[in-house]
Design an enzyme around this catalytic site. Structure first.
Site, mmCIF file in Angstrom:
data_model
loop_
_atom_site.group_PDB
_atom_site.id
_atom_site.type_symbol
_atom_site.label_atom_id
_atom_site.label_comp_id
_atom_site.label_asym_id
_atom_site.label_seq_id
_atom_site.Cartn_x
_atom_site.Cartn_y
_atom_site.Cartn_z
ATOM 1 N N HIS A 72 -0.969 -1.839 48.462
ATOM 2 C CA HIS A 72 -1.350 -2.909 47.533
ATOM 3 C C HIS A 72 -2.321 -3.934 48.105
ATOM 4 O O HIS A 72 -2.153 -5.145 47.918
ATOM 5 C CB HIS A 72 -0.112 -3.626 47.006
ATOM 6 C CG HIS A 72 0.746 -2.807 46.095
ATOM 7 N ND1 HIS A 72 0.264 -1.782 45.324
ATOM 8 C CD2 HIS A 72 2.083 -2.869 45.868
ATOM 9 C CE1 HIS A 72 1.253 -1.259 44.619
ATOM 10 N NE2 HIS A 72 2.367 -1.875 44.916
ATOM 11 N N TYR A 119 7.075 -6.138 36.205
ATOM 12 C CA TYR A 119 8.377 -5.480 36.146
ATOM 13 C C TYR A 119 8.964 -5.818 34.784
ATOM 14 O O TYR A 119 9.215 -6.984 34.498
ATOM 15 C CB TYR A 119 9.335 -6.003 37.220
ATOM 16 C CG TYR A 119 9.036 -5.635 38.648
ATOM 17 C CD1 TYR A 119 7.916 -6.143 39.302
ATOM 18 C CD2 TYR A 119 9.912 -4.809 39.367
ATOM 19 C CE1 TYR A 119 7.670 -5.825 40.622
ATOM 20 C CE2 TYR A 119 9.656 -4.484 40.703
ATOM 21 C CZ TYR A 119 8.545 -4.999 41.320
ATOM 22 O OH TYR A 119 8.293 -4.684 42.640
ATOM 23 N N ASN A 157 -1.395 0.604 45.219
ATOM 24 C CA ASN A 157 -0.664 1.715 45.770
ATOM 25 C C ASN A 157 -1.007 1.962 47.238
ATOM 26 O O ASN A 157 -1.622 1.111 47.874
ATOM 27 C CB ASN A 157 -0.817 2.965 44.909
ATOM 28 C CG ASN A 157 0.484 3.765 44.870
ATOM 29 O OD1 ASN A 157 1.029 4.087 45.928
ATOM 30 N ND2 ASN A 157 0.993 4.058 43.689
ATOM 31 N N ARG A 158 -0.668 3.146 47.778
ATOM 32 C CA ARG A 158 -0.743 3.385 49.223
ATOM 33 C C ARG A 158 -2.006 4.102 49.678
ATOM 34 O O ARG A 158 -2.573 4.899 48.939
ATOM 35 C CB ARG A 158 0.491 4.191 49.660
ATOM 36 C CG ARG A 158 1.761 3.397 49.539
ATOM 37 C CD ARG A 158 3.015 4.218 49.807
ATOM 38 N NE ARG A 158 4.159 3.333 49.838
ATOM 39 C CZ ARG A 158 4.796 2.918 48.735
ATOM 40 N NH1 ARG A 158 4.390 3.319 47.527
ATOM 41 N NH2 ARG A 158 5.840 2.097 48.847
ATOM 42 N N GLU A 188 2.513 1.156 36.305
ATOM 43 C CA GLU A 188 1.266 0.683 36.911
ATOM 44 C C GLU A 188 0.171 1.713 36.646
ATOM 45 O O GLU A 188 0.152 2.765 37.278
ATOM 46 C CB GLU A 188 1.458 0.495 38.425
ATOM 47 C CG GLU A 188 2.631 -0.405 38.814
ATOM 48 C CD GLU A 188 3.151 -0.110 40.214
ATOM 49 O OE1 GLU A 188 4.375 0.117 40.362
ATOM 50 O OE2 GLU A 188 2.329 -0.058 41.162
ATOM 51 N N GLN A 195 1.916 4.877 37.747
ATOM 52 C CA GLN A 195 3.032 4.854 38.701
ATOM 53 C C GLN A 195 4.247 4.325 37.966
ATOM 54 O O GLN A 195 4.233 3.190 37.470
ATOM 55 C CB GLN A 195 2.710 3.956 39.898
ATOM 56 C CG GLN A 195 3.781 3.949 40.991
ATOM 57 C CD GLN A 195 3.572 5.032 42.043
ATOM 58 O OE1 GLN A 195 2.586 5.771 41.988
ATOM 59 N NE2 GLN A 195 4.491 5.131 43.003
ATOM 60 N N HIS A 237 1.205 -5.331 38.176
ATOM 61 C CA HIS A 237 2.512 -4.921 38.718
ATOM 62 C C HIS A 237 3.670 -5.615 38.015
ATOM 63 O O HIS A 237 4.648 -6.042 38.625
ATOM 64 C CB HIS A 237 2.551 -5.220 40.221
ATOM 65 C CG HIS A 237 3.431 -4.293 40.994
ATOM 66 N ND1 HIS A 237 4.797 -4.242 40.797
ATOM 67 C CD2 HIS A 237 3.151 -3.367 41.921
ATOM 68 C CE1 HIS A 237 5.294 -3.334 41.614
ATOM 69 N NE2 HIS A 237 4.331 -2.776 42.291
ATOM 70 N N ASP A 255 9.541 6.601 41.811
ATOM 71 C CA ASP A 255 8.496 5.780 42.434
ATOM 72 C C ASP A 255 7.329 6.715 42.692
ATOM 73 O O ASP A 255 6.950 6.986 43.835
ATOM 74 C CB ASP A 255 9.015 5.165 43.749
ATOM 75 C CG ASP A 255 8.079 4.090 44.296
ATOM 76 O OD1 ASP A 255 8.398 3.502 45.337
ATOM 77 O OD2 ASP A 255 7.015 3.865 43.669
HETATM 78 C C1 GLA Z 1 4.942 -0.056 44.067
HETATM 79 C C2 GLA Z 1 5.354 0.980 45.066
HETATM 80 C C3 GLA Z 1 6.805 0.816 45.421
HETATM 81 C C4 GLA Z 1 7.048 -0.584 45.910
HETATM 82 C C5 GLA Z 1 6.541 -1.576 44.893
HETATM 83 C C6 GLA Z 1 6.594 -2.992 45.390
HETATM 84 O O1 GLA Z 1 5.502 0.137 42.848
HETATM 85 O O2 GLA Z 1 5.120 2.273 44.561
HETATM 86 O O3 GLA Z 1 7.143 1.723 46.435
HETATM 87 O O4 GLA Z 1 6.398 -0.766 47.117
HETATM 88 O O5 GLA Z 1 5.225 -1.324 44.606
HETATM 89 O O6 GLA Z 1 7.717 -3.297 46.000
#
Ligand code: GLA
Length: 396
Positions: free
Chosen positions: A150, A226, A124-125, A360, A333, A224, A296
């Protein structure tokens, strides 16, 4: 279900001593030994094959794990990525429920958004790509606007991990190790990371994360993947019914950095305390929905910290596929693939807008800079240890 099986490959895969099972004498791993020999028995199996070569010629592994029910999990040591996961639907038809590629080249393309990868050192950020620890400021790559995302430019999703497979009490699996050097991507401390994937015979994918460091640092590891439970990876996931076991979520600003509050979900499009279709409110006229371009966001999970709590469930009514997520992490997340734009294709599908969702499990975003959030600092002598399980079944 009667199953074809590969056994010889297992014996040839032991590379280093920290594996859970197998006999040491078969240490040499010659490619032709890695190819399968067919035996028709009805047990679980694990095999290794070549997934491709890195630019420097290093051979990359692909492990194929198949359990008693035929559920099949594929993992590569590039990014410790889950490349494929085939689970049964209500008609017992096995289909792939994760976005990804058939070969290494797919993952080496530019702009692959972490499909199935282990992300770190900090998932994450982190705001403004920096944090302060013990009075020292650490500057990181700003790879997401002004922020760090990430793990940076070459995060754990883009490194080659050491890997070996095992057969254990709980099931079959792959253990992966990465040594993230002091200063890598700007982070302090030599961090040794062990991630263990186990596929159980009751169709659970267990992920165990451990890490130790020789200097104070920050750690937040997650997977991560999907998911698309329909089995058609080009379909949108708006018909999936999601429940998130959380009464609060973490609101963010325009660049998806937490404001520092923890906000109740009640009365908002973020209330998934009851199973709700993803598409029901995803385009609601709501500031947070607007900032996320959909969902998100991180939810604050109910349940005691550090215990294995139910985090979320996802049901795809048409196929009957049902997924339960349990974790020891305090947050999750939920990301609905809002940045997917059809520019990537794999396994016969085009990955368009919202064709996959991520759950996540993690500590909250930007925790190194947020005093009020559960801490993410790891110090020498401590062991970072979290667990998450994605369990699959069928619900009519
Ligand atoms: C996470 C972030 C999203 C995006 C994805 C990857 O899930 O929260 O904003 O950046 O990674 O693309």
């Amino acid at each position: 279900m009667k199953r074809k099986q590969t056994t010889v490959a297992l014996l040839g895969l032991l590379a280093f001593g920290w594996a859970c099972s197998g006999s040491p004498e078969n240490q040499q791993d010659t490619p032709q030994q890695a190819t399968e020999t067919e035996q028709s028995v009805s047990t679980s199996s694990v095999s290794r094959s070549d997934f491709g070569k890195m630019e420097d010629g290093t051979v990359v592994d692909l492990y194929t794990l198949t359990n008693e029910n035929g559920t099949e999990l594929k993992i590569t040591n590039y990014g410790a990525v889950i490349t494929s996961l085939k689970v049964a639907d209500k008609n017992d038809s096995l289909e792939d429920v994760v976005l990804g590629f058939e070969n290494l080249e797919g993952y080496l393309q530019k702009g692959v958004p972490y499909f199935g990868a282990i992300v770190g050192r900090y998932g994450n950020r982190i705001a403004n790509a920096q944090f302060v620890l013990d009075g020292q400021t650490y500057k990181l790559a700003a790879n997401d606007g002004p922020n760090h995302l990430h793990g940076g430019v070459k995060g754990f999703d883009k490194v080659l991990w050491q890997a070996e497979s095992f057969e254990g009490e709980e099931g079959i699996g792959v253990k992966l190790r990465h040594l993230s050097k002091d200063g890598e991507e700007g982070y302090p401390g030599n961090l040794t990371v062990d991630v263990t994937y186990t596929l159980t015979d009751d169709d659970a994918v267990k992920i165990d994360y451990k890490a130790t460091t020789d200097k104070a640092t920050v750690v937040n590891l997650t997977n991560h993947a999907y998911f698309n439970l329909s089995g058609d990876l080009g379909e949108k996931i708006l018909d999936h019914e999601v429940m998130i076991n959380a009464d609060r979520f973490v609101p963010v600003n325009q660049t998806l950095i937490p404001t520092g509050e923890l906000k109740p979900v009640e009365g908002t499009p973020f209330d998934f305390t009851n199973p709700t279709e993803v598409g029901a409110r995803i385009d609601a006229n709501d500031q947070q929905i607007g900032y996320g371009k959909g969902y998100d966001h991180c939810w604050v999970l109910n349940g005691a910290a550090g215990e294995m709590n139910l985090a979320a469930t996802v049901h795809h009514p048409e196929s009957g596929r049902f997924m339960e997520v349990h974790t020891t992490e305090p947050g999750i997340q939920f990301y609905t693939g809002n940045f997917l734009d059809g520019s990537l294709s794999g396994k016969g599908s085009t990955y368009g807008h919202r064709t996959g969702f991520c759950l996540e499990t993690e500590h909250y975003p930007d925790s190194p800079n947020q005093k009020g959030f559960p801490p993410v600092t790891l110090r020498p002598g401590e062991t970072y240890h979290t667990q998450t399980t994605y369990k699959f079944s069928v619900k009519e």
